[in-house]
Write an enzyme that holds these catalytic residues in place. Structure first.
Site, PDB file in Angstrom:
ATOM      1  N   LYS A  16      -0.782  -5.324  -5.676  1.00 57.84           N
ATOM      2  CA  LYS A  16       0.244  -4.442  -4.885  1.00 57.84           C
ATOM      3  C   LYS A  16       1.082  -3.732  -6.042  1.00 57.84           C
ATOM      4  O   LYS A  16       2.147  -3.980  -6.179  1.00 57.84           O
ATOM      5  CB  LYS A  16       1.241  -5.505  -4.161  1.00 57.84           C
ATOM      6  CG  LYS A  16       1.649  -4.931  -2.812  1.00 57.84           C
ATOM      7  CD  LYS A  16       2.293  -5.991  -2.071  1.00 57.84           C
ATOM      8  CE  LYS A  16       3.105  -5.543  -0.999  1.00 57.84           C
ATOM      9  NZ  LYS A  16       2.727  -4.417  -0.160  1.00 57.84           N
TER      10      LYS A  16
HETATM   11  N1  PPE Z   1      -1.925  -2.697   3.337  1.00 56.71           N
HETATM   12  C1  PPE Z   1      -0.958  -2.174   2.562  1.00 56.71           C
HETATM   13  C2  PPE Z   1      -1.382  -1.030   1.740  1.00 56.71           C
HETATM   14  C3  PPE Z   1       0.429  -2.663   2.503  1.00 56.71           C
HETATM   15  O1  PPE Z   1       1.423  -1.681   1.816  1.00 56.71           O
HETATM   16  C4  PPE Z   1       0.742  -3.873   3.084  1.00 56.71           C
HETATM   17  C5  PPE Z   1       1.962  -4.447   3.164  1.00 56.71           C
HETATM   18  C6  PPE Z   1      -0.380  -4.666   3.883  1.00 56.71           C
HETATM   19  C7  PPE Z   1      -1.676  -3.920   3.879  1.00 56.71           C
HETATM   20  C8  PPE Z   1      -0.275  -5.897   4.742  1.00 56.71           C
HETATM   21  O2  PPE Z   1      -0.069  -6.943   3.783  1.00 56.71           O
HETATM   22  P1  PPE Z   1       1.010  -8.003   4.217  1.00 56.71           P
HETATM   23  O3  PPE Z   1       2.269  -7.595   4.064  1.00 56.71           O
HETATM   24  O4  PPE Z   1       0.616  -9.169   3.320  1.00 56.71           O
HETATM   25  O5  PPE Z   1       0.339  -8.650   5.606  1.00 56.71           O
HETATM   26  N2  PPE Z   1       3.127  -3.318   2.954  1.00 56.71           N
HETATM   27  C9  PPE Z   1       4.352  -3.897   2.767  1.00 56.71           C
HETATM   28  C10 PPE Z   1       5.179  -2.719   2.264  1.00 56.71           C
HETATM   29  C11 PPE Z   1       5.968  -1.875   3.406  1.00 56.71           C
HETATM   30  C12 PPE Z   1       6.904  -0.888   2.777  1.00 56.71           C
HETATM   31  O6  PPE Z   1       7.083   0.057   3.409  1.00 56.71           O
HETATM   32  O7  PPE Z   1       7.396  -1.184   1.807  1.00 56.71           O
HETATM   33  C13 PPE Z   1       5.111  -4.750   3.657  1.00 56.71           C
HETATM   34  O8  PPE Z   1       4.559  -4.703   4.825  1.00 56.71           O
HETATM   35  O9  PPE Z   1       5.949  -5.591   3.215  1.00 56.71           O
END
Ligand code: PPE
Length: 305
Positions: free
Chosen positions: A159
């Site tokens: 990330k």
């Molecule tokens: N893909 C991406 C690209 C992504 O950023 C997230 C989370 C996910 C999938 C889902 O991952 P999870 O949260 O583990 O289920 N995105 C984070 C950032 C959002 C933001 O705008 O900042 C979040 O949901 O916390």
């Protein structure tokens, strides 16, 4: 949404919110050399609060550091404790938590192995990421013209802050065109993920999501897959195409910020009936009851404050 709170945890200290600052020559500001997490803490039906899947989020933070080659300069235990302390010290019962590790001030230039690695943790209240209306009735998505990172261009399981420029481009493109969220295809044209969520489709009650190719391994994705399997749905982790998304009976996004948000339209085509379908609603309802501590089967996912 206000980001203001009392304190931010920075390198082991609780610092007043106004004083949690960095120098303009910070390496991460120039090159995107940071990595972060997004975690939610929920107030439970019984009055307590709990962080959802804390261990998995902290594990992914360390995975991100391992992939980049600069791990956080402290233990996972210390980070977990600091996350709980940050929520407590700010008096928050329900919030979003943002830990970030980043390369600090020292050398300029891409190779700066001796620059310090800082870690900060902030928390603030954050409601429905794609809107209250969206989480209830579904959102309108558009396929972005920007492809998601190729696995050999960016480390997609990490990330990394720099990875998010790609997401910002896609999100801005579709928002300016009047849509709520961007669906991104991988470099071979298959559906990868959204700008900040994973993507699911449902057809004939079979639940399908993208496998671990070019996507971030979402923790909400994992939770929903587990719930779906436990409920007896047939689940497939398989690549799917844009037209398969168009012809799905149901579709939804998962993410910590977005939680489980139904998709009611993609590229101006109604998905199913143009409203959240029965499988989406079933999974969403179970997910919400788990995060509120009402489903005793999944209390292993909760760390109480
Ligand atoms: N893909 C991406 C690209 C992504 O950023 C997230 C989370 C996910 C999938 C889902 O991952 P999870 O949260 O583990 O289920 N995105 C984070 C950032 C959002 C933001 O705008 O900042 C979040 O949901 O916390």
């Amino acid at each position: 949404m206000s980001l203001k709170s009392e304190k931010i945890w920075l390198d082991g200290e609780m610092v007043p919110w106004e004083e949690a600052k960095v120098h303009v020559l910070t390496h991460a500001l120039h090159y995107g050399t940071g990595y972060f997490e997004g975690i939610r803490c929920y107030s439970l039906a019984d009055g307590r609060s709990a962080v959802f899947r804390l261990d998995e989020h902290v594990r992914r933070l360390f995975d991100s550091g391992q992939i980049l080659g600069f791990p956080p300069p402290c233990t996972a235990e210390k980070i977990k404790q600091a996350i709980l302390d940050t929520i407590r010290v700010n008096g928050l019962k329900e919030c979003y938590v943002r830990p970030l590790a980043f390369v600090g001030l020292g050398e300029m230039g891409l190779y700066a192995p001796d620059n310090p690695i800082h870690v900060m943790i902030a928390a603030w209240p954050w409601g429905a990421y794609l809107g209250d209306e969206g989480i209830k009735n579904g959102i309108r998505a558009k396929v972005s013209s920007y492809a998601r990172h190729h696995v050999n261009v960016m480390m997609t399981k990490s990330k990394v802050s720099g990875n998010y420029v790609n997401s910002v481009l896609a999100k801005s493109e579709v928002k300016k065109a009047g849509y709520d969220e961007a669906v991104m295809l991988d470099t071979e044209g298959y559906v990868a993920e959204a700008s900040g969520e994973n993507v699911f489709i449902v057809r004939e009650r079979r639940v399908k999501t993208t496998p671990f190719t070019s996507i971030l391994p979402g923790i909400t994705r994992d939770s929903v897959l587990t719930i779906a399997r436990d409920k007896g749905y047939e689940v497939q982790e398989e690549r799917f195409t844009r037209d398969e998304l168009y012809t799905a009976d149901e579709a939804f996004f998962t993410g910590t910020a977005a939680e489980l948000t139904p998709i009611r339209e993609v590229d101006n085509r109604k998905i199913g009936g143009g409203c959240p379908g029965p499988v989406t609603l079933d999974l969403q309802q179970t997910f919400f009851s788990i995060i509120k501590g009402k489903d005793k089967k999944y209390t292993r996912w909760l760390t109480y404050l």
